[in-house]
Design a protein around this motif. Sequence first.
Motif, short mmCIF file in Angstrom:
data_model
loop_
_atom_site.label_atom_id
_atom_site.label_comp_id
_atom_site.label_asym_id
_atom_site.label_seq_id
_atom_site.Cartn_x
_atom_site.Cartn_y
_atom_site.Cartn_z
N GLY B 91 5.62 -12.49 -0.99
CA GLY B 91 4.63 -12.93 -0.01
C GLY B 91 4.44 -11.91 1.11
N THR B 93 4.93 -8.74 0.90
CA THR B 93 4.23 -7.57 0.36
C THR B 93 2.72 -7.82 0.30
OG1 THR B 93 6.17 -6.92 -0.92
CG2 THR B 93 4.04 -6.09 -1.69
N ARG B 94 2.31 -9.04 -0.08
CA ARG B 94 0.86 -9.38 -0.09
C ARG B 94 0.27 -9.17 1.30
NH1 ARG B 94 2.03 -13.95 -3.80
NH2 ARG B 94 1.43 -13.18 -5.87
N GLU B 95 1.01 -9.63 2.31
CA GLU B 95 0.53 -9.46 3.68
C GLU B 95 0.49 -7.99 4.08
OE1 GLU B 95 1.88 -13.73 5.66
OE2 GLU B 95 2.93 -11.89 6.27
N ILE B 97 -0.05 -5.47 2.19
CA ILE B 97 -1.25 -4.87 1.57
C ILE B 97 -2.48 -5.26 2.40
CG2 ILE B 97 -2.73 -4.85 -0.48
CD1 ILE B 97 -0.09 -5.51 -2.11
N ALA B 98 -2.54 -6.55 2.79
CA ALA B 98 -3.72 -7.05 3.51
C ALA B 98 -3.90 -6.36 4.86
CB ALA B 98 -3.60 -8.57 3.69
N ALA B 115 6.68 -7.50 -6.65
CA ALA B 115 6.07 -7.09 -5.38
C ALA B 115 5.81 -5.58 -5.38
CB ALA B 115 6.99 -7.46 -4.22
N LEU B 118 2.74 -4.77 -7.42
CA LEU B 118 1.53 -5.17 -6.68
C LEU B 118 1.19 -4.12 -5.61
CD1 LEU B 118 0.24 -7.97 -7.15
CD2 LEU B 118 1.34 -8.74 -5.03
#
Lengths: 428, 174
Positions: B91, B93-95, B97-98, B115, B118
């Motif tokens: 989670g 890591t998603r942030e 990237i964002a 992660a 991704l």
Amino acid sequence: MTAERKPGFDTLAIHAGAQPDSATGARATPIYQTTSFVFDNVEHAAALFNLETFGNIYTRIMNPTQAVLEERVAALEGGTAGLAVASGHAAQALVFHTLLAPGDEFIAARQLYGGSINQFTHAFKKCGWEVRWADTTDAESFRAALTPKTKAIFVESIANPGGIITDLEAVAAVAKQAGVPFIVDNTLATPYLMRPIEYGADIIVHSLTKFLGGHGNSIGGAIVDCGTFDWLKSGRYPTLSAPCASYHGITLAETFGNFAFAIACRVLGLRDLGPAISPFNAFLILTGIETLPLRMQRHCDNALAVATWLSGHDQIAWVNYAGLPGNEFHEAAKRYSPKGAGAVFTFGLKGGYEAGIALVSNVKLFSHLANIGDTRSLIIHPASTTHRQLTDEQRIRAGAGPEVVRLSVGLESVEDLIADLDQALAAA
Amino acid sequence: MKNHDSYSDAYIRDILARSRTIAMVGASPTPSRPSYFAMKYLKEKGFRVIPVNPGQEGKTILGERVYAALPEIKEKVDIVDIFRSSGAALGITREAIAIGARVVWMQLGVRNDEAAGLAEDAGLQVVMNRCPKIEYGRLSGELNWAGVNSRMISSRRPLLGPKGVQHRVLATKA
Ligand SMILES: Cc1ncc(COP(=O)(O)O)c(C=O)c1O
């Protein structure tokens, strides 16, 4: 990305840990002969004392000359970190002080340097650390000595007074199964001949006094953390895995990861017990290590030549050198120590005790003294010296019967060594 | 995916040299915690370290305001340093990237290959199971003082920091 070259052993022996001096550019490692190091300010001092930043405080705990030696030995062994101390015995004391609490036990090979047998039997008893003995030639004897209180297993890779090569992989397997760290004294082999980490060692100790320093001029010792033991998972070694009262509750294994054992030995054991090595000794030993690969090979080659010559001499009853074909440990030597079986070995004289006395009295090039791992060739008759206080039976069990002589073969011209033994035997 | 079992010194050195701002997710206000040690050290070496910890939102750690989550940080972040469990890393890591971070860095003991994949697909660099403090100390030569095997040999003098006596630094490219 281009692959990075892994430096070879000989390159590490000269360069590991030793960049040019950051302040002056001095290329040889300077001897930082100082007790203490100034702080930039109060915050810097606090950060150093709290272990929050890296740096030197006081030479009892760390010193830049020592540090080069520590990284050098760790690199040669392939470990994560090292700690240099005043002697091989100090290294052993700090390792066990870090691992054990009163009432704990450890298992040690019976075939060890006599001084280590003394340390484990008598000095450690006063700390409440109990040694149980096993046979280094029989891995199962270590398993048989395990109890719920066992906290470590200790062996010598090549046992002093020589001849015996421990099957490290087999003993390591026992330690691993029992969940205790496997400690190897690699003094007689040095990492040039054998790297115990490749066979499952978790901690390596050295008497730097011997072949690593190599010139018979400095006493020193080292601890190498192999970075292989998971202290947090084990939970049986609170010095590493529990919050540390003398450092504001930090947990060393958490903060320092796979080199926490070396840090614990430094910031607790060395800080509180105090057996620091002097910067000058560290410098001399470092200089010795630069030529370790060359010296160690020559030591082995000379030892093999002398052992071969002795085994053909009619006054000699037996020669116990693993480098000789037909020796009980020759196969183990070929596996664990293919470049040579070290330079320390024993042999027996047909003439017994008197012949032993005569031999050490008649040598003119070999030096009669109680050390090993010098450039000079050394000789001793254990029954009349190092093992004098023991009973006949104890002497025989320790491999120090009346007829036994130990050599540490040096770097002189090998013909001169053989000629010296030849004349001394003839004169006896 | 890149090999994450080992990293070249050049790879790590380049990441540290090009980075100025580190968002530290899981930063602790407790001085005995490893994240506190790491934050203090990295600040000393000139990094801007922004602590992220929902439990400490609005408070300060080492003088820096704590954010509840990465998306709340308005400035540019180079490295997102994850001081959380391997499971939580996906989670975060998603942030990362964002918010346009360049590097996802997972601490010693933290590894999440999903992660990492991704992040790499999104063009980020990834480091796992390493501590930036230890890596900085190792590559600058400071960890040598602790007897640590830097696995590095060099005939070049370590760089001294601009102030004080016992400060070694890495050259910066940021
Ligand atoms: C195998 C071994 N270990 C440890 C030691 C003890 O080392 P030191 O004399 O440096 O304390 C010796 C010394 O002879 C030794 O031979």
